[in-house]
Scaffold this motif. Sequence first.
Motif, PDB file in Angstrom:
ATOM      1  N   ALA A 181       0.859  -1.188   0.000  1.00 50.54           N
ATOM      2  CA  ALA A 181       0.000   0.000   0.000  1.00 50.54           C
ATOM      3  C   ALA A 181       0.891   1.231   0.000  1.00 50.54           C
ATOM      4  CB  ALA A 181      -0.909  -0.004   1.220  1.00 50.54           C
ATOM      5  N   GLU A 182       0.396   2.293  -0.640  1.00 55.23           N
ATOM      6  CA  GLU A 182       1.190   3.513  -0.755  1.00 55.23           C
ATOM      7  C   GLU A 182       0.333   4.710  -0.377  1.00 55.23           C
ATOM      8  OE1 GLU A 182       4.158   5.710  -3.967  1.00 55.23           O
ATOM      9  OE2 GLU A 182       2.719   4.191  -4.648  1.00 55.23           O
ATOM     10  N   SER A 183       0.882   5.545   0.460  1.00 53.42           N
ATOM     11  CA  SER A 183       0.250   6.825   0.777  1.00 53.42           C
ATOM     12  C   SER A 183       1.183   7.937   0.324  1.00 53.42           C
ATOM     13  CB  SER A 183       0.002   6.933   2.284  1.00 53.42           C
ATOM     14  OG  SER A 183       1.228   7.059   2.982  1.00 53.42           O
ATOM     15  N   ALA A 184       0.787   9.160   0.609  1.00 49.97           N
ATOM     16  CA  ALA A 184       1.626  10.287   0.200  1.00 49.97           C
ATOM     17  C   ALA A 184       2.977  10.253   0.893  1.00 49.97           C
ATOM     18  CB  ALA A 184       0.917  11.593   0.511  1.00 49.97           C
ATOM     19  N   ASP A 185       3.030   9.710   2.107  1.00 48.12           N
ATOM     20  CA  ASP A 185       4.250   9.777   2.901  1.00 48.12           C
ATOM     21  C   ASP A 185       4.926   8.437   3.139  1.00 48.12           C
ATOM     22  OD1 ASP A 185       3.889  12.561   3.319  1.00 48.12           O
ATOM     23  OD2 ASP A 185       2.414  12.111   4.876  1.00 48.12           O
ATOM     24  N   ALA A 186       4.233   7.337   2.857  1.00 44.27           N
ATOM     25  CA  ALA A 186       4.777   6.048   3.251  1.00 44.27           C
ATOM     26  C   ALA A 186       4.481   4.975   2.220  1.00 44.27           C
ATOM     27  CB  ALA A 186       4.222   5.622   4.610  1.00 44.27           C
ATOM     28  N   LEU A 187       5.362   3.980   2.186  1.00 45.12           N
ATOM     29  CA  LEU A 187       5.164   2.760   1.423  1.00 45.12           C
ATOM     30  C   LEU A 187       5.096   1.614   2.433  1.00 45.12           C
ATOM     31  CD1 LEU A 187       5.153   1.248  -1.357  1.00 45.12           C
ATOM     32  CD2 LEU A 187       7.649   1.036  -1.070  1.00 45.12           C
ATOM     33  N   ILE A 188       4.004   0.871   2.420  1.00 48.31           N
ATOM     34  CA  ILE A 188       3.796  -0.200   3.393  1.00 48.31           C
ATOM     35  C   ILE A 188       3.838  -1.528   2.657  1.00 48.31           C
ATOM     36  CG2 ILE A 188       2.255  -1.153   5.127  1.00 48.31           C
ATOM     37  CD1 ILE A 188       1.034   1.666   5.378  1.00 48.31           C
ATOM     38  N   VAL A 189       4.745  -2.399   3.078  1.00 49.62           N
ATOM     39  CA  VAL A 189       4.912  -3.718   2.474  1.00 49.62           C
ATOM     40  C   VAL A 189       4.670  -4.746   3.562  1.00 49.62           C
ATOM     41  CG1 VAL A 189       6.424  -5.197   1.122  1.00 49.62           C
ATOM     42  CG2 VAL A 189       6.672  -2.709   0.984  1.00 49.62           C
ATOM     43  N   ALA A 190       3.612  -5.547   3.416  1.00 48.96           N
ATOM     44  CA  ALA A 190       3.219  -6.493   4.452  1.00 48.96           C
ATOM     45  C   ALA A 190       3.358  -7.914   3.936  1.00 48.96           C
ATOM     46  CB  ALA A 190       1.783  -6.233   4.902  1.00 48.96           C
ATOM     47  N   GLY A 191       4.147  -8.706   4.658  1.00 51.03           N
ATOM     48  CA  GLY A 191       4.263 -10.130   4.382  1.00 51.03           C
ATOM     49  C   GLY A 191       3.771 -10.921   5.567  1.00 51.03           C
ATOM     50  N   ALA A 192       3.870 -12.232   5.496  1.00 46.24           N
ATOM     51  CA  ALA A 192       3.420 -13.083   6.594  1.00 46.24           C
ATOM     52  C   ALA A 192       4.257 -12.804   7.832  1.00 46.24           C
ATOM     53  CB  ALA A 192       3.521 -14.555   6.196  1.00 46.24           C
ATOM     54  N   GLY A 193       3.612 -12.385   8.908  1.00 44.51           N
ATOM     55  CA  GLY A 193       4.283 -12.211  10.185  1.00 44.51           C
ATOM     56  C   GLY A 193       5.054 -10.926  10.354  1.00 44.51           C
ATOM     57  N   LEU A 194       5.130 -10.078   9.329  1.00 48.04           N
ATOM     58  CA  LEU A 194       5.974  -8.885   9.432  1.00 48.04           C
ATOM     59  C   LEU A 194       5.564  -7.892   8.347  1.00 48.04           C
ATOM     60  CD1 LEU A 194       8.537  -7.782  10.928  1.00 48.04           C
ATOM     61  CD2 LEU A 194       9.879  -8.720   9.036  1.00 48.04           C
ATOM     62  N   ARG A 195       5.578  -6.623   8.710  1.00 45.27           N
ATOM     63  CA  ARG A 195       5.395  -5.606   7.681  1.00 45.27           C
ATOM     64  C   ARG A 195       6.412  -4.496   7.865  1.00 45.27           C
ATOM     65  NH1 ARG A 195      -0.453  -2.680   8.775  1.00 45.27           N
ATOM     66  NH2 ARG A 195       0.164  -1.276  10.474  1.00 45.27           N
ATOM     67  N   ALA A 196       6.796  -3.923   6.719  1.00 48.78           N
ATOM     68  CA  ALA A 196       7.779  -2.843   6.697  1.00 48.78           C
ATOM     69  C   ALA A 196       7.096  -1.576   6.224  1.00 48.78           C
ATOM     70  CB  ALA A 196       8.931  -3.197   5.768  1.00 48.78           C
ATOM     71  N   VAL A 197       7.290  -0.502   6.974  1.00 44.49           N
ATOM     72  CA  VAL A 197       6.726   0.801   6.625  1.00 44.49           C
ATOM     73  C   VAL A 197       7.891   1.720   6.281  1.00 44.49           C
ATOM     74  CG1 VAL A 197       5.330   2.739   7.396  1.00 44.49           C
ATOM     75  CG2 VAL A 197       4.782   0.410   8.175  1.00 44.49           C
ATOM     76  N   VAL A 198       7.947   2.159   5.022  1.00 43.03           N
ATOM     77  CA  VAL A 198       9.047   2.985   4.534  1.00 43.03           C
ATOM     78  C   VAL A 198       8.605   4.438   4.547  1.00 43.03           C
ATOM     79  CG1 VAL A 198      10.634   3.422   2.639  1.00 43.03           C
ATOM     80  CG2 VAL A 198       9.791   1.092   3.056  1.00 43.03           C
ATOM     81  N   ASP A 199       9.359   5.269   5.230  1.00 44.75           N
ATOM     82  CA  ASP A 199       9.114   6.704   5.234  1.00 44.75           C
ATOM     83  C   ASP A 199       9.692   7.286   3.943  1.00 44.75           C
ATOM     84  OD1 ASP A 199       9.382   9.521   5.595  1.00 44.75           O
ATOM     85  OD2 ASP A 199       9.312   9.252   7.772  1.00 44.75           O
ATOM     86  N   LYS A 200       8.826   7.834   3.085  1.00 45.29           N
ATOM     87  CA  LYS A 200       9.279   8.322   1.789  1.00 45.29           C
ATOM     88  C   LYS A 200      10.218   9.526   1.909  1.00 45.29           C
ATOM     89  CE  LYS A 200       5.455   6.819  -1.160  1.00 45.29           C
ATOM     90  NZ  LYS A 200       4.414   7.279  -2.115  1.00 45.29           N
ATOM     91  N   ARG A 201      10.082  10.292   2.972  1.00 43.15           N
ATOM     92  CA  ARG A 201      10.931  11.485   3.117  1.00 43.15           C
ATOM     93  C   ARG A 201      12.373  11.105   3.419  1.00 43.15           C
ATOM     94  NH1 ARG A 201       7.796  16.144   3.875  1.00 43.15           N
ATOM     95  NH2 ARG A 201       5.569  15.717   4.155  1.00 43.15           N
ATOM     96  N   THR A 202      12.560  10.091   4.280  1.00 44.93           N
ATOM     97  CA  THR A 202      13.901   9.752   4.760  1.00 44.93           C
ATOM     98  C   THR A 202      14.414   8.418   4.254  1.00 44.93           C
ATOM     99  OG1 THR A 202      13.022   8.658   6.739  1.00 44.93           O
ATOM    100  CG2 THR A 202      13.458  11.037   6.880  1.00 44.93           C
ATOM    101  N   GLY A 203      13.515   7.561   3.790  1.00 43.22           N
ATOM    102  CA  GLY A 203      13.902   6.217   3.392  1.00 43.22           C
ATOM    103  C   GLY A 203      14.099   5.267   4.564  1.00 43.22           C
ATOM    104  N   THR A 204      13.847   5.732   5.774  1.00 45.26           N
ATOM    105  CA  THR A 204      13.991   4.846   6.934  1.00 45.26           C
ATOM    106  C   THR A 204      12.825   3.858   6.974  1.00 45.26           C
ATOM    107  OG1 THR A 204      12.849   6.425   8.354  1.00 45.26           O
ATOM    108  CG2 THR A 204      15.264   6.536   8.281  1.00 45.26           C
ATOM    109  N   ILE A 205      13.081   2.708   7.598  1.00 43.17           N
ATOM    110  CA  ILE A 205      12.115   1.617   7.619  1.00 43.17           C
ATOM    111  C   ILE A 205      11.736   1.322   9.062  1.00 43.17           C
ATOM    112  CG2 ILE A 205      11.654  -0.767   6.930  1.00 43.17           C
ATOM    113  CD1 ILE A 205      14.019  -0.480   4.964  1.00 43.17           C
ATOM    114  N   ALA A 206      10.437   1.206   9.302  1.00 40.15           N
ATOM    115  CA  ALA A 206       9.921   0.768  10.593  1.00 40.15           C
ATOM    116  C   ALA A 206       9.308  -0.607  10.406  1.00 40.15           C
ATOM    117  CB  ALA A 206       8.886   1.747  11.137  1.00 40.15           C
ATOM    118  N   PHE A 207       9.672  -1.549  11.280  1.00 35.45           N
ATOM    119  CA  PHE A 207       9.113  -2.893  11.208  1.00 35.45           C
ATOM    120  C   PHE A 207       8.047  -3.060  12.280  1.00 35.45           C
ATOM    121  CE2 PHE A 207      13.066  -3.414   8.939  1.00 35.45           C
ATOM    122  CZ  PHE A 207      12.671  -4.205   7.869  1.00 35.45           C
TER     123      PHE A 207
END
Length: 993
Positions: free
Chosen positions: A122-148
């Motif tokens: 899923a993509e919003s204006a500020d983030a890219l969210i990639v969800a797999g089994a048991g874990l999802r990664a949220v990418v901050d588009k401004r900084t490229g940092t990843i939150a799990f």
Amino acid sequence: MNTVTSLIHGRALLRSLLVVALVTAGPAFSAEQSAPGQSVAEPPSALDAAGQLQRLVIKPRFGFGWLRVAGGVQFQTGGITKSVLFYGPGIARVSAHKGQSHTRQSSLVVVASPQAPALDIAESADALIVAGAGLRAVVDKRTGTIAFQRPDGTPLVREQEAPVLTPGTEPSGTQTYVVEQRFALTPDESLYGLGQYNEPYMDYRGREVLMVQTNIGIVVPFMVSTRRYGLLWDTYSKMRFSDGPQGAAFRAENAPAGVDYYVVAGDTMDEVIAGYRYLTGAAPMFPKYAFGLFMSKERYATQQRLLEVVRRFRRESFPLDVIVQDWQYWAGQKDGQWDGNWSGMVWDPERYPDPAGMTRTLHDDLHTRLMVSIWPSIGNDTALAGELDAKGLRFEPLHWISKRARIYDAFSEEGRAIHFKHAKKGLFDIGVDALWMDGTEVEVGGAAHDPAEVEADIKRLGRNAMGDFGRYLNVYSLLTTRGVYEGQRASADLGDKRVFTLTRSAWAGQQRYAAMPWSGDTTASWDALRAQIAGGLNVSMAGLPYWTQDVGGFFVNAPGGERDPAYRELFARWNQFGIFNPIYRIHGTSIEREPWAFKALEPAVYRSIHRAAELRYRLLPYTYSLAWASTHDGYTMMRGLAMDFPDQPALRRVDDTYMFGPAFLVQPITRPMFHAELPPPPTVPATQLRTPDAQPGLELEYYRGMEFEQLASRTVDLQAEHHWPGPPLDSVPPGLDGLQNFSARWQGRIIAAEDGEHEIGVEGDDGFRVWLDDKLVVEDWKESGARFAGGRVELRKGQAVRVRIDYFQKGGGRSMRLAWRTPSERIALAEHQRRLDPRQATLLPAGTDWYDFWTGQRHAGGASAARRYAIDEFPLFVRAGSIVPLGPVVQYADEKPDAPYEIRIYPGADGRFTLYDDDGESYRYEKGEYATVALAWDDAQHTLRIGAREGSFPGMTEQRELNVRLMPSGPGDRVQTKTVRFHGEPVELSFTQ
């Protein structure tokens, strides 16, 4: 639920994951993953909505562009290319570089492959969210940092800022990166793992760790959190981890692929560690004998002596499974002479005239296995060195212990094959059962405890078959143990015999090579014992299921060694810790440490050692079943309390107490209760020394040779305290050729500082004698580590006592110090002795009740239990709901394979345990030739259900007597016992309530 069989949710899914190959579709963004375990410059493939390969063009926002790739996503921001690839449920890899990876080398650590899972993106204006089994990664588009996060959005860990990637150049001119990645942690989490660093703490919050292998340091770059995630760093250079107000950070000085790490998430810490094992390889089963006692020392000098020791074990009815032959057994080696035959894996025919016959006697007559030491340093005169040198597979720098030995190149597949060929011919082919691979950090120079010096020594090796040693600083152990494992498994006559390797270092993934680290050359003290507990637990929580250490400490500086009552107490307590290690091993130098050495000196200490060893052997059915859980389920046998009680903050920094399997709470005693540990005696002040002609200091003579063969020089020593080279003499003493094989003599007078009894002696390494007023009071004329020995003399203040000290130095440590304890110091020590407390308090985790193993008394969790402990007992508790299988007292692991088992049930909660058995020595279990029996305790119904036996194997015991004992749950209760002859059919046993 107290269970081994159901500890890790989703393990079956992890084991059944399909390997999916990634296909390259041409350049888009530069990425790092295109094949299992490879870091390369080509990109992963882009996929369309239907899963077809295509190239995507995305209009970037905030300078951010992304595309779907096989296994995950790739994106670019701020000049950095990053990818997130999924390797299985709850497992993702993050990589980042500046458009180029400076390596095409396959990962040395990760053996799993990235998957092509069903991802929700899923993509919003500020983030890219990639969800797999048991874990999802949220990418901050401004900084490229990843939150799990967990699938429900619960935060796990997040990058605090973009990685710092500084281009660098290796000495060979190859490009690389210096990297740093910071993470934001939650205030309430604790961090464990990373290996062993000779520290008394476990939790790394607020700590800094220099990750460089040393003699007494084990680096494993996997860290676990109480929030139930882990971070695995796939970088092999010098690294540093730190945690502070600015966040937690990993730094690496040479990371050719840039930032490269894995996030592993699970519902429990067991699941996290199982994920690590999925990534890096399962730990094969050790042979059953490995869970008995290893007797080792530095060293057994002859074949005759080694066999005498084993025969004495059998005469004493003291259990033993493995006898260890340490170094200097090789041909051409004479005591005290280092030569070019170092570690050639060929036996000295004078001292070991029939090594094949020796192993046959050990196996057939004494039922004992043989482990033999080898080193990566190879003497120049050996056939092994000749074959390696013909291929250019030894490094130029000389090994510290011999001026004619060099390290072999374990990074070369051919080098590993040559090395194993000689190990097979010289050792395995004459019946040796296991190898002890010493010095694998890799040790080159003599300062093996100092990380900076070890780092410099390794880097001086230059380049190996894979590249610069700066890039591959920490992974020698992984490669050299790989050579032994793969060599044995591929051998026609050894391939079905289980590999067991002991090694002084480790790295992530080493467990798959059946290689187990020990903690190196420790020096005996209560503080050292305390640090061993924390270190061993952090090795286990870094994902390595097996670890061991030298019971009693390698070096022993106690006055009189084993004759010192304070040291004997320490040895007994250390041995109690040893029986609750995954592998139980006695080893060291300086003293006689075969158990019967304590028998006449202090019978109570001997009884303590013997009782502990017998308990270890009674626990073999329990321990061997845990070993199967470690192989099959990714289980961890030696467990920090945070593994089982992660949400009890009071336990987070309890560093001296741990779980051993699901049942036992172990707290080794780490302080003296009966004999105070004496601090080092002070050096005799220079103001109290006089030469024979009444001048300040003592007369000092240096001699060539260790028996005063030739006078080299004469001087006045103002204070008799030396660490050669060092103050007061920063070079070789006058007249000597070097700092080995010399002797020295001090003569003069000591002026008493007080009235009363003084203890005057020497702390030295190696041999010394002391005379006071011409009376010999110390006779310790032997090669040994630093220790103190003295004599007592009654003096008046100002009275002079004549002193003479004879000393010799052979090699290794070089020190001599004239020391004393004055009457006032001796009074203070006696007062300290009177204050010793034989009581010990144990904090019991909340949420369950606990039984004192020795007394059977039941305690509520969440409080402390305190009592007095004799020398043969220590705090050992069993969790309510535990099922503990016990065997008989045996003299070796497979002595009575069909003996009855005692099944102890500790009521108060439901419990489960799976009994495991196989032939104990082959790899047939990999083909399904093993048997399990599930045991389940229903506490409400007071019923034990013994499940049907699942599976079989040749030689299996078809029927076994089980003596089931329900332990008393309260005062006035009695043990209830039921006996059943188990034939493999399910049985249900009910007990009265």
